[in-house]
Design a protein around this motif. Structure first.
Motif, PDB file in Angstrom:
ATOM      1  N   CYS A   1      -6.712  -2.462   0.777  1.00 18.46           N
ATOM      2  CA  CYS A   1      -5.659  -3.484   0.927  1.00 18.46           C
ATOM      3  C   CYS A   1      -6.182  -4.721   1.644  1.00 18.46           C
ATOM      4  CB  CYS A   1      -4.490  -2.924   1.723  1.00 18.46           C
ATOM      5  SG  CYS A   1      -3.490  -1.722   0.857  1.00 18.46           S
TER       6      CYS A   1
ATOM      7  N   SER B   1       0.831  -1.211   0.000  1.00 16.34           N
ATOM      8  CA  SER B   1       0.000   0.000   0.000  1.00 16.34           C
ATOM      9  C   SER B   1       0.859   1.252   0.000  1.00 16.34           C
ATOM     10  CB  SER B   1      -0.923   0.025   1.214  1.00 16.34           C
ATOM     11  OG  SER B   1      -0.244   0.481   2.354  1.00 16.34           O
TER      12      SER B   1
ATOM     13  N   ASP C   1      -5.082   3.761   2.545  1.00 14.70           N
ATOM     14  CA  ASP C   1      -5.462   2.732   1.572  1.00 14.70           C
ATOM     15  C   ASP C   1      -5.765   1.390   2.238  1.00 14.70           C
ATOM     16  OD1 ASP C   1      -4.862   4.442  -0.732  1.00 14.70           O
ATOM     17  OD2 ASP C   1      -2.747   4.146  -0.194  1.00 14.70           O
TER      18      ASP C   1
ATOM     19  N   VAL D   1      -1.504  -1.079  -4.141  1.00 11.21           N
ATOM     20  CA  VAL D   1      -2.697  -0.284  -3.852  1.00 11.21           C
ATOM     21  C   VAL D   1      -2.271   1.139  -3.501  1.00 11.21           C
ATOM     22  CG1 VAL D   1      -4.772  -0.128  -2.436  1.00 11.21           C
ATOM     23  CG2 VAL D   1      -3.769  -2.376  -2.917  1.00 11.21           C
TER      24      VAL D   1
ATOM     25  N   TYR E   1       2.649  -2.476   4.179  1.00 14.49           N
ATOM     26  CA  TYR E   1       1.789  -1.292   4.156  1.00 14.49           C
ATOM     27  C   TYR E   1       2.568  -0.008   4.433  1.00 14.49           C
ATOM     28  CZ  TYR E   1      -2.245  -4.488   4.240  1.00 14.49           C
ATOM     29  OH  TYR E   1      -3.170  -5.459   3.937  1.00 14.49           O
TER      30      TYR E   1
END
Length: 253
Positions: A134, A125, A130, A178, A152
């Motif tokens: 995710c 991410s 997000d 993402v 992330y």
């Protein structure tokens, strides 16, 4: 199709009134269960390798509960419900053992944690904002039998954060990238990795991001090879596609 129907079909093949190919076609085309408000496809798993997924948005809690009950009658496992409200989760949990994840709004019924693919899927991410998309992707992939690595908050505004996880990226068989804002993360990951990258634009961003359209167009125009793009905020679609790719090399069984 219940056991008696299946037995009758097999006996027809045994007696020669149906060829094996005709029986296979029958199995692929039927059946579904008409609940009035939904036609539950009980042979989705036979045709596509995964059971029908329930899209929760727009359905009443009672409708979701009814569909889940029909699937449980057919011994379905890892029943996935996406875009499910907290209200619906409360109602459904009164009828079955529901595992609810409030951030991505994902519900899982009769979850069985089982890995059936040899490779792994990395979900990357751009930022914490997000996270909902995710987790929708990650939980979908896990429900479909994949090992998922979560990486992330490693967006391009601090590229060193992503590079610190380069070894984990290189080990993945598929990567889901993402990001919102300008969506540059997908191009950066696509330029580093040697596996397919599924880009997911999110609606995160200020006014000129146009609710994810800016990220979508950036990802579609990526110059990195091997990058494909799903719709805005479609974590489920990315997780499902990643699972299909991850299982193409064979399963662990």
């Amino acid at each position: 199709m219940n056991q008696l129907d299946a037995l009758s079909l097999l006996n027809s093949v045994k007696e020669g009134s149906l060829t094996p190919e005709q029986a296979l076609l029958r199995l692929r085309l039927e059946p579904f269960e008409d609940l009035g408000y939904a036609k539950v496809d009980h042979h989705r798993g036979l045709r596509q390798g995964a059971a029908e997924v329930i899209y929760g948005a727009g359905k009443t809690p009672e409708q979701i509960a009814g569909i889940v009950a029909a699937m449980l009658q057919h011994e379905e496992r890892n029943i996935l419900i996406t875009r499910m409200s907290a209200e619906a989760a409360t109602v459904v949990s009164e009828h079955c053992d529901l595992e609810y994840h409030p951030i991505p709004r994902v519900g899982l019924v009769r979850r069985v944690e089982e890995v059936t693919a040899s490779g792994s899927i990395a979900v990357v991410s751009g930022g914490t904002s997000d996270l909902a998309v995710c987790e929708e992707a990650a939980l979908t992939a896990e429900a479909l039998g994949n090992r998922v690595e979560r990486i992330y908050d490693v967006g391009v505004a601090g590229l060193h954060r992503l590079l610190a996880h380069l070894d984990r990226l290189m080990e993945a068989k598929v990567i889901i990238a993402v990001a919102g804002m300008e969506g540059a993360l997908a191009s950066v990951v696509g330029g580093l990795a040697d596996c397919p990258v599924i880009a997911v634009p999110t609606s995160v961003g200020y006014g000129a991001s146009f609710h994810g359209l800016s990220a979508l167009l950036s990802m579609l125009n990526s110059c990195a090879s091997g990058v494909s793009v799903v719709n805005i905020d479609n974590g489920f679609g990315a997780g499902y596609l990643a699972s299909m790719i991850n299982h193409m090399g064979g399963t662990t069984k």
